[in-house]
Design a protein around this motif. Structure first.
Motif, PDB file in Angstrom:
ATOM      1  N   UNK A 229      54.959 -26.954  12.327  1.00  0.00           N
ATOM      2  CA  UNK A 229      54.414 -26.158  13.436  1.00  0.00           C
ATOM      3  C   UNK A 229      55.251 -24.897  13.606  1.00  0.00           C
ATOM      4  N   UNK A 230      54.631 -23.745  13.468  1.00  0.00           N
ATOM      5  CA  UNK A 230      55.353 -22.466  13.516  1.00  0.00           C
ATOM      6  C   UNK A 230      54.636 -21.543  14.492  1.00  0.00           C
TER       7      UNK A 230
ATOM      8  N   UNK B  40      58.152 -11.921  16.579  1.00  0.00           N
ATOM      9  CA  UNK B  40      58.320 -12.400  15.197  1.00  0.00           C
ATOM     10  C   UNK B  40      59.042 -13.747  15.160  1.00  0.00           C
ATOM     11  N   UNK B  41      58.545 -14.639  14.319  1.00  0.00           N
ATOM     12  CA  UNK B  41      59.148 -15.968  14.168  1.00  0.00           C
ATOM     13  C   UNK B  41      60.137 -15.891  12.993  1.00  0.00           C
ATOM     14  N   UNK B  42      61.438 -15.914  13.322  1.00  0.00           N
ATOM     15  CA  UNK B  42      62.450 -15.643  12.297  1.00  0.00           C
ATOM     16  C   UNK B  42      62.464 -16.704  11.202  1.00  0.00           C
ATOM     17  N   UNK B  43      62.231 -17.964  11.573  1.00  0.00           N
ATOM     18  CA  UNK B  43      62.228 -19.024  10.557  1.00  0.00           C
ATOM     19  C   UNK B  43      61.052 -18.833   9.604  1.00  0.00           C
ATOM     20  N   UNK B  44      59.891 -18.531  10.158  1.00  0.00           N
ATOM     21  CA  UNK B  44      58.714 -18.282   9.320  1.00  0.00           C
ATOM     22  C   UNK B  44      58.931 -17.058   8.432  1.00  0.00           C
ATOM     23  N   UNK B  45      59.614 -16.052   8.979  1.00  0.00           N
ATOM     24  CA  UNK B  45      59.796 -14.801   8.223  1.00  0.00           C
ATOM     25  C   UNK B  45      60.673 -14.973   6.983  1.00  0.00           C
ATOM     26  N   UNK B  46      61.441 -16.068   6.944  1.00  0.00           N
ATOM     27  CA  UNK B  46      62.190 -16.327   5.711  1.00  0.00           C
ATOM     28  C   UNK B  46      61.221 -16.628   4.567  1.00  0.00           C
ATOM     29  N   UNK B  47      60.065 -17.171   4.891  1.00  0.00           N
ATOM     30  CA  UNK B  47      59.049 -17.449   3.868  1.00  0.00           C
ATOM     31  C   UNK B  47      57.992 -16.358   3.794  1.00  0.00           C
ATOM     32  N   UNK B  48      57.694 -15.731   4.940  1.00  0.00           N
ATOM     33  CA  UNK B  48      56.661 -14.692   4.981  1.00  0.00           C
ATOM     34  C   UNK B  48      57.123 -13.600   5.951  1.00  0.00           C
ATOM     35  N   UNK B  49      57.585 -12.485   5.406  1.00  0.00           N
ATOM     36  CA  UNK B  49      58.105 -11.421   6.273  1.00  0.00           C
ATOM     37  C   UNK B  49      57.081 -10.897   7.263  1.00  0.00           C
ATOM     38  N   UNK B  50      55.793 -11.165   7.020  1.00  0.00           N
ATOM     39  CA  UNK B  50      54.747 -10.709   7.941  1.00  0.00           C
ATOM     40  C   UNK B  50      54.690 -11.581   9.198  1.00  0.00           C
ATOM     41  N   UNK B  51      55.365 -12.735   9.171  1.00  0.00           N
ATOM     42  CA  UNK B  51      55.372 -13.672  10.307  1.00  0.00           C
ATOM     43  C   UNK B  51      53.961 -14.107  10.680  1.00  0.00           C
ATOM     44  N   UNK B  52      53.182 -14.438   9.658  1.00  0.00           N
ATOM     45  CA  UNK B  52      51.784 -14.818   9.926  1.00  0.00           C
ATOM     46  C   UNK B  52      51.503 -16.234   9.434  1.00  0.00           C
ATOM     47  N   UNK B  53      50.566 -16.841  10.111  1.00  0.00           N
ATOM     48  CA  UNK B  53      50.023 -18.141   9.708  1.00  0.00           C
ATOM     49  C   UNK B  53      48.636 -17.911   9.115  1.00  0.00           C
TER      50      UNK B  53
ATOM     51  N   UNK C 293      50.564 -16.527   0.717  1.00  0.00           N
ATOM     52  CA  UNK C 293      49.774 -16.052   1.841  1.00  0.00           C
ATOM     53  C   UNK C 293      48.920 -14.928   1.290  1.00  0.00           C
ATOM     54  N   UNK C 294      47.791 -14.531   1.888  1.00  0.00           N
ATOM     55  CA  UNK C 294      47.327 -15.033   3.142  1.00  0.00           C
ATOM     56  C   UNK C 294      46.414 -16.256   2.939  1.00  0.00           C
ATOM     57  N   UNK C 295      45.549 -16.551   3.933  1.00  0.00           N
ATOM     58  CA  UNK C 295      44.744 -17.773   3.846  1.00  0.00           C
ATOM     59  C   UNK C 295      43.833 -17.794   2.628  1.00  0.00           C
TER      60      UNK C 295
END
Ligand SMILES: N[C@@H](CCC(=O)N[C@@H](CS)C(=O)NCC(=O)O)C(=O)O
Length: 205
Positions: free
Chosen positions: A32-33, A40-53, A65-67
């Motif tokens: 869950x992110x 910006x979600x810093x943990x998510x940004x380690x995997x995706x600098x766009x901070x997107x789900x 990414x993306x979907x």
């Protein structure tokens, strides 16, 4: 594989419907992110600098990414009928339908943000623009409805079903079914699929 997800994201829902339809869902570990355009979600940004789900991290560390990329990747992991046609006009029709639905979702997310602002901050021209694009898109989907599938479904069908479900979840006052009987009938049947029922937006795990 690790999937950064939220149970309320319509783009994540598209990915999860693909995963369930293809049988690869058990290979996904969901994380869950929380995301927000202004946080910006810093943990998510380690995997995706766009901070997107959604963001999918493969076991070798490659982050997808993306979907649309994630859905096409998942479709390579099973031996059943493909959600993405391999070639020819059929492939580009399916890709165009997905791009159309995803583009409409982008508009709806922005529209909702604008609608939720205090009245003095809302830009009337933006709201009018979003309304015009949404109505034109729904009218185009109504014309497309006779071509949408309930058997041997493809990525375009899934993407369109997810954007229509997003209207119901976040923008029910727009009453997208009004004047669009063919689209409404198709969606009512599509929404009965196990993959759609088990991905209803909510608080989730
Ligand atoms: N084109 C992207 C769109 C993804 C997207 O906009 N996701 C939203 C959640 S539904 C998001 O991550 N928003 C956070 C942000 O824009 O910072 C895709 O298909 O994955």
């Amino acid at each position: 594989m690790k999937l950064h997800y939220s149970p309320r994201s319509p783009f994540v829902r598209k990915v999860m419907v693909c995963a369930l339809e293809t049988g690869v869902a058990p290979q996904l570990t969901r994380v869950r992110s929380p995301v927000a355009m202004d946080t910006p979600n810093l943990a998510l940004m380690r995997d995706n600098p766009l901070s997107k789900l959604p963001t999918l991290v493969l076991d070798d560390g490659l982050a997808l990414f993306d979907s649309s990329v994630i859905c096409e990747y998942l479709d390579t992991l099973h031996d059943g009928k493909r959600l993405f046609p391999a070639e020819g006009r059929e492939r580009f029709v399916a890709l165009q339908q997905q791009a159309f639905a995803d583009g409409l979702l982008d508009i709806l997310l922005l529209w909702r943000q604008e609608r939720n602002k205090p009245e003095v901050q809302r830009r009337a021209q933006w709201l009018d623009g979003f309304a015009a694009k949404s109505a034109a898109s729904l009218d185009a989907l109504e014309k497309l409805a006779p071509n949408l599938r309930l058997d041997s479904i493809q990525i375009g069908d899934i993407a369109i079903a997810c954007v229509l479900a997003y209207y119901d979840f976040r923008l029910p006052d727009l009453q997208w079914r009004e004047g669009r009987p063919a689209l409404a009938a198709w969606h009512a049947q599509f929404a009965e699929r196990d993959s759609m029922r088990s991905t209803e937006p909510g608080d989730g795990e």
